[in-house]
Design a protein around this motif. Structure first.
Motif, mmCIF file in Angstrom:
data_model
loop_
_atom_site.group_PDB
_atom_site.id
_atom_site.type_symbol
_atom_site.label_atom_id
_atom_site.label_comp_id
_atom_site.label_asym_id
_atom_site.label_seq_id
_atom_site.Cartn_x
_atom_site.Cartn_y
_atom_site.Cartn_z
ATOM 1 N N UNK A 1 49.980 40.979 0.256
ATOM 2 C CA UNK A 1 50.988 41.971 0.632
ATOM 3 C C UNK A 1 52.361 41.338 0.825
ATOM 4 N N UNK A 2 52.384 40.009 0.995
ATOM 5 C CA UNK A 2 53.649 39.305 1.179
ATOM 6 C C UNK A 2 54.165 38.676 -0.122
ATOM 7 N N UNK A 3 53.474 38.917 -1.210
ATOM 8 C CA UNK A 3 53.861 38.321 -2.487
ATOM 9 C C UNK A 3 54.491 39.320 -3.459
ATOM 10 N N UNK A 4 54.291 40.593 -3.233
ATOM 11 C CA UNK A 4 54.773 41.585 -4.207
ATOM 12 C C UNK A 4 54.887 42.955 -3.531
ATOM 13 N N UNK A 5 55.942 43.717 -3.868
ATOM 14 C CA UNK A 5 57.107 43.342 -4.695
ATOM 15 C C UNK A 5 58.087 42.498 -3.877
ATOM 16 N N UNK A 6 58.575 41.412 -4.460
ATOM 17 C CA UNK A 6 59.349 40.420 -3.737
ATOM 18 C C UNK A 6 60.626 40.995 -3.127
ATOM 19 N N UNK A 7 61.289 41.931 -3.819
ATOM 20 C CA UNK A 7 62.525 42.495 -3.278
ATOM 21 C C UNK A 7 62.277 43.213 -1.961
ATOM 22 N N UNK A 8 61.114 43.826 -1.832
ATOM 23 C CA UNK A 8 60.812 44.569 -0.608
ATOM 24 C C UNK A 8 60.291 43.676 0.508
ATOM 25 N N UNK A 9 59.514 42.641 0.143
ATOM 26 C CA UNK A 9 58.880 41.831 1.195
ATOM 27 C C UNK A 9 59.717 40.614 1.587
ATOM 28 N N UNK A 10 60.809 40.337 0.889
ATOM 29 C CA UNK A 10 61.623 39.161 1.209
ATOM 30 C C UNK A 10 62.105 39.136 2.654
ATOM 31 N N UNK A 11 62.581 40.265 3.218
ATOM 32 C CA UNK A 11 63.004 40.219 4.626
ATOM 33 C C UNK A 11 61.861 39.816 5.565
ATOM 34 N N UNK A 12 60.668 40.337 5.297
ATOM 35 C CA UNK A 12 59.532 39.987 6.139
ATOM 36 C C UNK A 12 59.173 38.512 5.979
ATOM 37 N N UNK A 13 59.273 37.997 4.778
ATOM 38 C CA UNK A 13 59.001 36.584 4.544
ATOM 39 C C UNK A 13 60.013 35.709 5.294
ATOM 40 N N UNK A 14 61.256 36.152 5.335
ATOM 41 C CA UNK A 14 62.272 35.399 6.066
ATOM 42 C C UNK A 14 61.957 35.357 7.555
#
Length: 500
Positions: A342-355
């Motif tokens: 769930x943290x790998x795709x879609x990257x544009x949407x999950x990037x804030x959470x990854x940060x």
């Protein structure tokens, strides 16, 4: 019972189980459908749990020249720092799984295990006394009478299908390619070493030998292609371009294969005299080495229990604990890998959470939690002994497994070394040997070791099962009525009735 245990599948999990059974002196036959050992390996690393389990049997020594240690771990390709754990645990080790397989086979054969290649299980007929196994070989079909059958034959397990055990879960809409590429020193792939994450998917590059790079592509939302459909170089190049936009390679592909892992788990790890372990029992996205570590620990959990039962030292109830202990662990592995997906795709949407997660990983307690999770180090079985009143609290260490803690027992040793023989171990840290006497009635099943107190172990005595799990622990300096009752319950539960 003189019939052997038949293991279907000669991969790392099946061979680890075979080693465990061979170590206990159990007649064991491994049936592997491949004619030759694999020289290709999709997996290139083993995580901390596998290293520790292999260390418990002295098997890591055979692998030291085949790979190297690397103190790293990740959650959804967000890096963690295992060196910051407050306790001493193993680090991951880079080695091709095909090489691990070869080393395990060598050691299992030394113990008398028979490995038959070009032999596939195609029929199972079990009764109260054993299992009649139909085996297909190059010369036709034959039958083998077995005491038990263990399916370690992968995600498409014939044993699981023949036993009628459902394999429930979901398929991921995903397309992956993996392979080894022989390259020159100026190849463009060197600029992409590591994990390259984009909105389309990811592309990983890692060295596996002189002038050879392991490449893997993963595209989310792409149409899945069956794994038996051949992959050519043009398809690999196109997948790399779709993910990265412009990267190419002038190298030569040594081999290419597809990988399209679903998330599925068998609803039961046992059906009568048939057991499942490894990918036959659970499959999920390959992140953090959890697939191999969960499977190897399945094998280490099951092996000593089967041996104890076959040798008359344990009732059927001990075999029931295999599913009870390991099924929740497989379920947890499926959950944590789905969380990473769930943290790998879609990257544009999950990037804030990854940060935000990356920021949290700088907090020591958060880093430690995730390092233990992805390394399989956080598993703790909820042991309860029916013989004890509910008011008797279990020690905090009970059900857990420690790392290879250094000890002094007359001479330098460690917890891992004490488990090389595959027997239970009672470690008494008291100067008076207050807890040692009780285990004397389980001689040959439980070794008793007097050791100096270890700062890393918050207990005055430990009872270890053969798989390294702490069956009982106490912080009492003397043998109180409560500690003696707890030790007796643990000894009887895991090692049978006392002798003498």
């Amino acid at each position: 019972m003189s019939n052997p245990i038949v293991i279907a599948g000669g991969g790392p999990v099946g061979l680890m189980l075979a080693y465990e059974l061979g170590l206990a002196g159990v007649d064991t036959v491994v049936l592997e459908r491949r004619d030759q050992p694999s020289t290709r390996s999709r997996g290139m690393a083993v995580n901390a749990t596998v290293v520790e389990l292999l260390t418990q049997r002295g098997l890591m020594e055979t692998l030291q020249g085949d790979g190297f240690t690397f103190p790293a771990a990740h959650f959804a390709h967000l890096w963690l720092d295992p060196t910051r754990l407050p306790e001493s645990r193993a680090f991951a080790f880079a080695v091709a799984h095909s090489q691990l397989e070869r080393r395990l086979e060598e050691q299992a054969v030394k113990l008398g295990v028979s490995v038959r290649r070009g032999a596939e299980v195609v029929g199972i007929d079990q009764d109260e006394s054993g299992v009649l196994v139909t085996v297909r070989t190059g010369s036709g079909e034959e039958t083998v009478r077995a005491s038990y059958v263990v399916g370690c034959d992968g995600a498409d397990s014939s044993v699981r299908t023949l036993a009628g055990i459902d394999f429930v879960g979901t398929d991921n809409e995903f397309r992956g390619i993996v392979g080894d590429v022989e390259v020159a020193t100026d190849d463009p792939l060197f600029a992409k070493l590591g994990v390259n994450q984009t909105d389309t998917g990811f592309f990983t590059v890692s060295p596996v030998g002189p002038d050879v790079l392991r490449v893997a592509t993963g595209e989310f939302g792409a149409g899945t292609v069956a794994e038996d459909v051949p992959v050519d170089r043009a398809e690999l190049d196109e997948a790399i371009r779709r993910i990265t936009g412009d990267v190419s390679t002038s190298g030569t592909a040594r081999w290419l294969a597809r990988w399209n892992p679903p998330t599925r788990q068998a609803i039961a790890y046992r059906s009568g005299r048939v057991f499942l372990a490894g990918d036959a029992a659970h499959v999920h996205f390959p992140l953090g080495g959890q697939a191999l570590s969960t499977g190897i620990e399945d094998a280490v959990n099951l092996g000593w229990k089967l041996a104890a039962h076959l040798q008359g030292r344990a009732a059927q109830s001990l075999l029931d604990t295999y599913h009870e202990e390991r099924h929740p662990v497989g379920e947890r592995a499926c959950l944590t890998t789905r969380a990473q997906l769930a943290l790998l795709h879609p990257m544009k949407q999950v990037s804030p959470l990854r940060t935000v997660l990356t920021e949290l990983f700088h907090i020591p307690e958060v880093n430690a939690h995730f390092v233990r999770m992805v390394g399989g180090l956080d598993v703790q079985y909820p042991f309860r002994y029916a013989q004890l009143p509910e008011t008797v609290a279990a020690h905090a260490l009970q059900g857990s497994r420690l790392g290879d803690v250094p000890l002094t027992a007359g001479e330098p040793t460690s917890l891992g070394r004490l488990l090389h023989g595959g027997r239970g171990v009672l470690v008494d840290f008291t100067t008076s040997g207050a807890h040692s006497g009780q285990a004397g009635h389980w001689a040959g099943r439980v070794d008793v070791v007097a050791a100096e107190a270890a700062a890393e172990i918050d207990a005055t005595a430990l009872l270890l099962r053969p798989d390294g799990r702490i069956a009982w622990a106490t912080s009492d300096d003397t043998a109180t009525e409560s500690s003696a009752a707890g030790l007796d319950a643990a000894l009887r539960t895991w090692f049978g009735t006392p002798v003498g």
